[in-house]
Design a protein around this motif. Structure first.
Motif, PDB file in Angstrom:
ATOM      1  N   SER A 102       0.837  -1.193   0.000  1.00 20.76           N
ATOM      2  CA  SER A 102       0.000   0.000   0.000  1.00 20.76           C
ATOM      3  C   SER A 102       0.876   1.248   0.000  1.00 20.76           C
ATOM      4  N   LYS A 103       0.751   2.035  -1.062  1.00 22.73           N
ATOM      5  CA  LYS A 103       1.547   3.269  -1.147  1.00 22.73           C
ATOM      6  C   LYS A 103       1.143   4.225  -0.032  1.00 22.73           C
ATOM      7  N   THR A 104      -0.148   4.188   0.345  1.00 20.56           N
ATOM      8  CA  THR A 104      -0.624   5.071   1.412  1.00 20.56           C
ATOM      9  C   THR A 104       0.029   4.696   2.747  1.00 20.56           C
ATOM     10  N   THR A 117      10.858  12.231   1.376  1.00 22.16           N
ATOM     11  CA  THR A 117      10.153  11.650   0.230  1.00 22.16           C
ATOM     12  C   THR A 117       9.342  12.736  -0.457  1.00 22.16           C
ATOM     13  N   ALA A 118       8.720  12.397  -1.588  1.00 18.52           N
ATOM     14  CA  ALA A 118       7.883  13.363  -2.307  1.00 18.52           C
ATOM     15  C   ALA A 118       6.616  13.651  -1.508  1.00 18.52           C
ATOM     16  N   ARG A 119       6.168  14.898  -1.524  1.00 19.80           N
ATOM     17  CA  ARG A 119       4.857  15.217  -0.938  1.00 19.80           C
ATOM     18  C   ARG A 119       3.791  14.517  -1.767  1.00 19.80           C
ATOM     19  N   TYR A 140       3.436  15.027 -14.119  1.00 16.04           N
ATOM     20  CA  TYR A 140       2.496  14.454 -13.172  1.00 16.04           C
ATOM     21  C   TYR A 140       2.900  13.028 -12.804  1.00 16.04           C
ATOM     22  N   VAL A 141       2.794  12.701 -11.509  1.00 15.76           N
ATOM     23  CA  VAL A 141       3.121  11.351 -11.037  1.00 15.76           C
ATOM     24  C   VAL A 141       1.869  10.770 -10.389  1.00 15.76           C
ATOM     25  N   VAL A 142       1.309   9.729 -11.021  1.00 17.11           N
ATOM     26  CA  VAL A 142       0.060   9.119 -10.547  1.00 17.11           C
ATOM     27  C   VAL A 142       0.302   7.624 -10.318  1.00 17.11           C
ATOM     28  N   ALA A 149       3.051  -4.612  -9.630  1.00 18.64           N
ATOM     29  CA  ALA A 149       4.266  -5.184 -10.241  1.00 18.64           C
ATOM     30  C   ALA A 149       5.115  -4.115 -10.923  1.00 18.64           C
ATOM     31  N   GLY A 150       5.195  -2.938 -10.308  1.00 16.31           N
ATOM     32  CA  GLY A 150       6.046  -1.883 -10.845  1.00 16.31           C
ATOM     33  C   GLY A 150       5.468  -1.189 -12.053  1.00 16.31           C
ATOM     34  N   LYS A 151       4.223  -1.552 -12.434  1.00 12.89           N
ATOM     35  CA  LYS A 151       3.668  -0.985 -13.657  1.00 12.89           C
ATOM     36  C   LYS A 151       2.454  -0.098 -13.395  1.00 12.89           C
ATOM     37  N   VAL A 154       2.239   6.112 -13.555  1.00 10.33           N
ATOM     38  CA  VAL A 154       2.351   6.902 -14.777  1.00 10.33           C
ATOM     39  C   VAL A 154       3.036   8.214 -14.430  1.00 10.33           C
ATOM     40  N   VAL A 155       4.102   8.508 -15.159  1.00  8.19           N
ATOM     41  CA  VAL A 155       4.791   9.793 -15.031  1.00  8.19           C
ATOM     42  C   VAL A 155       4.670  10.466 -16.391  1.00  8.19           C
ATOM     43  N   THR A 156       3.970  11.598 -16.457  1.00  4.94           N
ATOM     44  CA  THR A 156       3.664  12.176 -17.766  1.00  4.94           C
ATOM     45  C   THR A 156       3.461  13.687 -17.692  1.00  4.94           C
ATOM     46  N   GLU A 175       1.717  12.503  -6.515  1.00  4.48           N
ATOM     47  CA  GLU A 175       2.804  13.120  -5.764  1.00  4.48           C
ATOM     48  C   GLU A 175       3.664  14.048  -6.593  1.00  4.48           C
ATOM     49  N   GLU A 176       4.478  14.786  -5.894  1.00  2.92           N
ATOM     50  CA  GLU A 176       5.379  15.740  -6.527  1.00  2.92           C
ATOM     51  C   GLU A 176       6.453  14.968  -7.306  1.00  2.92           C
ATOM     52  N   TYR A 177       6.877  15.512  -8.426  1.00 10.70           N
ATOM     53  CA  TYR A 177       7.897  14.880  -9.265  1.00 10.70           C
ATOM     54  C   TYR A 177       9.270  15.088  -8.636  1.00 10.70           C
ATOM     55  N   PRO A 181      18.834  11.356 -10.781  1.00 14.30           N
ATOM     56  CA  PRO A 181      19.050   9.944 -11.116  1.00 14.30           C
ATOM     57  C   PRO A 181      18.532   9.024 -10.020  1.00 14.30           C
ATOM     58  N   GLU A 182      18.072   7.836 -10.441  1.00 14.29           N
ATOM     59  CA  GLU A 182      17.485   6.893  -9.486  1.00 14.29           C
ATOM     60  C   GLU A 182      18.489   5.861  -9.011  1.00 14.29           C
ATOM     61  N   VAL A 183      18.303   5.433  -7.778  1.00 15.45           N
ATOM     62  CA  VAL A 183      19.153   4.414  -7.165  1.00 15.45           C
ATOM     63  C   VAL A 183      18.249   3.383  -6.493  1.00 15.45           C
ATOM     64  N   PHE A 203      16.570   0.325 -15.129  1.00 14.81           N
ATOM     65  CA  PHE A 203      16.071   1.093 -16.272  1.00 14.81           C
ATOM     66  C   PHE A 203      14.609   0.734 -16.464  1.00 14.81           C
ATOM     67  N   LYS A 204      13.734   1.664 -16.042  1.00 15.32           N
ATOM     68  CA  LYS A 204      12.304   1.334 -15.982  1.00 15.32           C
ATOM     69  C   LYS A 204      11.614   1.447 -17.343  1.00 15.32           C
ATOM     70  N   ARG A 205      12.066   2.405 -18.159  1.00  9.85           N
ATOM     71  CA  ARG A 205      11.352   2.625 -19.424  1.00  9.85           C
ATOM     72  C   ARG A 205      11.782   1.602 -20.464  1.00  9.85           C
ATOM     73  N   ILE A 272      11.511   7.280  -3.418  1.00 11.23           N
ATOM     74  CA  ILE A 272      10.433   7.152  -4.405  1.00 11.23           C
ATOM     75  C   ILE A 272       9.467   6.069  -3.961  1.00 11.23           C
ATOM     76  N   GLU A 273      10.019   4.963  -3.500  1.00 15.70           N
ATOM     77  CA  GLU A 273       9.162   3.867  -3.047  1.00 15.70           C
ATOM     78  C   GLU A 273       9.972   2.907  -2.207  1.00 15.70           C
ATOM     79  N   PHE A 274       9.248   2.127  -1.400  1.00 11.97           N
ATOM     80  CA  PHE A 274       9.813   0.964  -0.735  1.00 11.97           C
ATOM     81  C   PHE A 274       9.249  -0.280  -1.401  1.00 11.97           C
TER      82      PHE A 274
HETATM   83  P1  AMP Z   1       7.376   3.057  -8.414  1.00 10.89           P
HETATM   84  O1  AMP Z   1       6.468   1.918  -8.804  1.00 10.89           O
HETATM   85  O2  AMP Z   1       6.850   3.896  -7.311  1.00 10.89           O
HETATM   86  O3  AMP Z   1       8.789   2.603  -8.277  1.00 10.89           O
HETATM   87  O4  AMP Z   1       7.494   3.986  -9.689  1.00 10.89           O
HETATM   88  C1  AMP Z   1       7.976   3.494 -10.907  1.00 10.89           C
HETATM   89  C2  AMP Z   1       8.871   4.515 -11.531  1.00 10.89           C
HETATM   90  O5  AMP Z   1       8.153   5.740 -11.732  1.00 10.89           O
HETATM   91  C3  AMP Z   1      10.057   4.896 -10.667  1.00 10.89           C
HETATM   92  O6  AMP Z   1      11.124   4.014 -10.797  1.00 10.89           O
HETATM   93  C4  AMP Z   1      10.369   6.258 -11.210  1.00 10.89           C
HETATM   94  O7  AMP Z   1      11.086   6.159 -12.424  1.00 10.89           O
HETATM   95  C5  AMP Z   1       9.028   6.830 -11.525  1.00 10.89           C
HETATM   96  N1  AMP Z   1       8.541   7.643 -10.387  1.00 10.89           N
HETATM   97  C6  AMP Z   1       7.772   7.245  -9.365  1.00 10.89           C
HETATM   98  N2  AMP Z   1       7.540   8.248  -8.505  1.00 10.89           N
HETATM   99  C7  AMP Z   1       8.192   9.326  -8.971  1.00 10.89           C
HETATM  100  C8  AMP Z   1       8.327  10.692  -8.522  1.00 10.89           C
HETATM  101  N3  AMP Z   1       7.732  11.149  -7.414  1.00 10.89           N
HETATM  102  N4  AMP Z   1       9.088  11.509  -9.263  1.00 10.89           N
HETATM  103  C9  AMP Z   1       9.695  11.067 -10.381  1.00 10.89           C
HETATM  104  N5  AMP Z   1       9.588   9.818 -10.873  1.00 10.89           N
HETATM  105  C10 AMP Z   1       8.844   8.938 -10.177  1.00 10.89           C
END
Ligand code: AMP
Length: 415
Positions: A102-104, A117-119, A140-142, A149-151, A154-156, A175-177, A181-183, A203-205, A272-274
């Motif tokens: 649960s992201k919440t 973390t992002a607001r 926008y990050v939704v 499963a990581g899918k 949407v970041v757009t 949430e806020e963008y 670089p990601e780690v 590399f997610k994309r 970004i996430e756990f």
């Molecule tokens: P997540 O499932 O939360 O890992 O999100 C998948 C991918 O979306 C991440 O690896 C990031 O590339 C992108 N992403 C998620 N949240 C954000 C954010 N707040 N800002 C920028 N990119 C994000």
């Protein structure tokens, strides 16, 4: 030690290789496994998300340790059911796995623990979605609130696409963008003591240059030559230990693999996430570099004895993995195609199956990956691509730029 490994993807193949290489492991059973895992383990059928079935299998194979690979079984309570049989299990309880489920819940824990973390807002209707999108602006990050499963993210820059995704998911986190670089940092923990593994990048994309839709991950490398030297220590202090303490305070200690997904922003690392398990495909590269016997490490985390575990040992050099995906992945992958050239060291099976006559076929979107180590990142990358070029699968595609920006010194932290 007798080990039962639950799962059947690329991550589990990498885990199986690590477990099988540990001299302390006398028997390795995987359920359901895959044709790559079958080379190093005996396979059993199981519905991995059925806690009672996995617990019964653990008893049946006299497991001393159960390692749960994917998130869905953890969220379903598989670790709890195995623990209830008195068997050590590497993987958090269903309650602690809500950190991923649960992201919440994750945002709530982060807020309570003061983790950067992002607001974010959780939204359930179009009006709330519109308000949140207005406040944060583009990009926008939704995010779908549940397991996706990581899918489910949407970041757009396209407002209509953001609104459409929110409407499709129902309950979303907006949430806020985070720019930078990601780690991916994996942390092995028994709930209190915690040992970080090498940081990796995935590399997610789907397309070169980070274009196209998000996927489960198209490749990875480790270590990160561009990362600030204090990164891991900073994240352990500011993120991992406060999060573990907050979960203990809630009576839901997290024992297993805490995956911290970070953006390295101008203001420092931001979560970004756990996730509640090893990431795929970063596991393939991180474990390729780990010299410390894997089963002993995971057993220490599963039995609350990690504080007494010796420091981790790592190989020199670097590791790279390149994912080979089926035609149509991620939207609608085609399966059932014949694969040749995959029977060699370094090929990790993710979505494959074997016919009775031995023919190997694609059985998922991410089919396999070529994983290689080398004296440096460039050498590891070249070796991983050489592996991938030796595989034939009609319609398959892979990214051509895994680890290239890091090799060329093109990764910069904003600000
Ligand atoms: P997540 O499932 O939360 O890992 O999100 C998948 C991918 O979306 C991440 O690896 C990031 O590339 C992108 N992403 C998620 N949240 C954000 C954010 N707040 N800002 C920028 N990119 C994000």
């Amino acid at each position: 030690m007798r080990v039962l490994l639950v799962g059947g993807g690329g991550r589990e193949h990498a885990l199986a290789l690590g477990l099988a290489a540990d001299p302390a492991v006398e028997a390795l059973v995987a359920a359901p496994g895959n044709p790559g895992i079958a080379e190093v383990a005996s396979l059993r059928e199981v519905t991995a998300t059925d806690p009672a079935a996995v617990a019964a299998l653990a008893v049946d194979v006299a497991a001393d340790l159960v390692v749960v690979g994917p998130e869905a079984p953890l969220v379903a309570g598989v670790a709890d059911a195995v623990r209830a049989k008195g068997i050590a299990v590497f993987g958090p309880s269903a309650e602690a796995a809500q950190l991923e489920g649960s992201k919440t819940f994750a945002k709530d824990v982060m807020t309570a623990a003061g983790v950067p973390t992002a607001r974010a807002y959780t939204c359930v209707d179009a009006a709330a979605v519109a308000r949140a999108l207005d406040e944060f602006g583009a990009p926008y990050v939704v995010k779908d609130d549940g397991l996706a499963a990581g899918k489910g993210v949407v970041v757009t820059d396209d407002r209509a696409a953001a609104e459409r995704h929110a409407a499709e998911c129902g309950r979303v986190v907006i949430e806020e963008y985070l720019d930078g670089p990601e780690v991916s940092l994996f942390v092995v923990t028994d709930g209190e003591a915690a040992l970080p593994l090498l940081p990796a990048q995935d590399f997610k994309r789907v397309g070169d240059g980070d274009t196209g839709p998000n996927t489960g991950g198209m490749g990875a490398y480790t270590p990160l030559p561009w990362a600030p030297p204090s990164l891991v220590d900073d994240v352990m202090r500011d993120v991992v230990h406060p999060t573990l303490a907050e979960l203990r305070r809630r009576g839901a200690p997290f024992a297993g693999l805490l995956y911290v997904g970070l953006a390295i922003t101008a203001a420092g690392p931001r979560v970004i996430e756990f996730n509640a398990r090893f990431g795929d495909p970063e596991t393939q590269v991180v474990l390729a570099m780990l010299e410390t016997p894997l089963a002993g490490l995971l057993h220490a985390a599963a039995t609350g004895t990690l504080a007494g575990h010796p420091p981790l040992r790592w190989r020199d050099g670097a590791a790279v993995t390149v994912v080979v995906a089926a035609e149509g992945y991620p939207a609608g992958p085609r399966t059932g195609d014949v694969i040749t050239g995959a029977d060699r060291a370094g090929i990790i099976h993710a979505g494959t199956r074997r016919d009775a006559d031995g023919t190997l076929r694609s059985a998922g979107g991410r089919v396999l990956c070529g994983t290689a180590t080398g004296a440096d990142l460039a050498a590891a990358r070249d070796a991983a691509y050489a592996l991938v070029r030796g595989v034939e699968l009609a319609g398959a595609h892979h990214r051509g730029d895994i680890a290239s920006a890091a090799v060329d010194g093109r990764i910069t932290i904003p600000g």
